[in-house]
Write a protein that holds these residues in place. Sequence first.
Motif, PDB file in Angstrom:
ATOM      1  N   THR A 166      40.353  94.460 112.575  1.00 36.69           N
ATOM      2  CA  THR A 166      40.640  95.892 112.542  1.00 36.69           C
ATOM      3  C   THR A 166      42.135  96.147 112.755  1.00 36.69           C
ATOM      4  O   THR A 166      42.736  96.980 112.069  1.00 36.69           O
TER       5      THR A 166
ATOM      6  N   GLN B 123      37.103  93.102 103.093  1.00 41.37           N
ATOM      7  CA  GLN B 123      36.120  92.593 104.051  1.00 41.37           C
ATOM      8  C   GLN B 123      36.296  93.202 105.435  1.00 41.37           C
ATOM      9  O   GLN B 123      35.325  93.405 106.155  1.00 41.37           O
ATOM     10  N   SER B 124      37.536  93.488 105.823  1.00 37.52           N
ATOM     11  CA  SER B 124      37.752  94.020 107.169  1.00 37.52           C
ATOM     12  C   SER B 124      37.775  95.548 107.200  1.00 37.52           C
ATOM     13  O   SER B 124      37.784  96.127 108.278  1.00 37.52           O
ATOM     14  N   SER B 125      37.756  96.195 106.031  1.00 38.18           N
ATOM     15  CA  SER B 125      37.912  97.655 106.009  1.00 38.18           C
ATOM     16  C   SER B 125      36.747  98.410 105.387  1.00 38.18           C
ATOM     17  O   SER B 125      36.511  99.558 105.747  1.00 38.18           O
ATOM     18  N   VAL B 126      36.061  97.827 104.439  1.00 38.77           N
ATOM     19  CA  VAL B 126      35.005  98.538 103.712  1.00 38.77           C
ATOM     20  C   VAL B 126      33.656  98.088 104.261  1.00 38.77           C
ATOM     21  O   VAL B 126      33.252  96.942 104.076  1.00 38.77           O
ATOM     22  N   HIS B 127      32.965  99.031 104.952  1.00 38.55           N
ATOM     23  CA  HIS B 127      31.700  98.682 105.606  1.00 38.55           C
ATOM     24  C   HIS B 127      30.527  99.544 105.138  1.00 38.55           C
ATOM     25  O   HIS B 127      29.451  99.472 105.718  1.00 38.55           O
ATOM     26  N   SER B 128      30.763 100.378 104.119  1.00 42.15           N
ATOM     27  CA  SER B 128      29.692 101.249 103.643  1.00 42.15           C
ATOM     28  C   SER B 128      29.933 101.581 102.173  1.00 42.15           C
ATOM     29  O   SER B 128      31.016 101.334 101.636  1.00 42.15           O
TER      30      SER B 128
END
Length: 173
Positions: free
Chosen positions: A43, A131-136
């Motif tokens: 993050t 991978q570290s920013s898009v979670h939805s």
Amino acid sequence: MPDANVWALTLEFVRLGLVSFGGTNIAEIERVLVGEHHWITPTTLANGFALGQLMPGPNMLAVTYYGYAARGVEGALAATVAFYGPTALLSAAAALAWRRFSTHPWLVAFRDALLPFGAGVLLAGVLVLGQSSVHSWAGAGVAAASFVILWRSRINSVWVVLGAALLGALLGL
């Protein structure tokens, strides 16, 4: 987060600066700072990269943020000087050589050979940040819309970043 030894931090940022090409080396920065040393989180990496996009000057001013996250003000100073100092000296020497030898066929071939490499490194950076920013799905939509706007329009990227941030905040991303 383990406290970063200032000398280890300095040496790592010298190495990262010498192998970086603009913001395209984010995959290596992530591998070292997050994966190997655990000095920052994924993050923190993504936040620093986003902040670097908004700051005037080189987008890799994020290294100052990463150094600060790893070791406070001392880390910020060490990371910034270590990342930019040696490469500034090498860049000056390369500019002088380029000026003198720019029409030689071997130099033209070398420059042309770097173009596919640069594209590959950029793609690796996109994967790391994704991978570290898009979670939805909503986050993926904001990322895709930002890409299309930047690709198809002449809108200043600052406005796209600010708009995406506002939209992300409204959507709770």
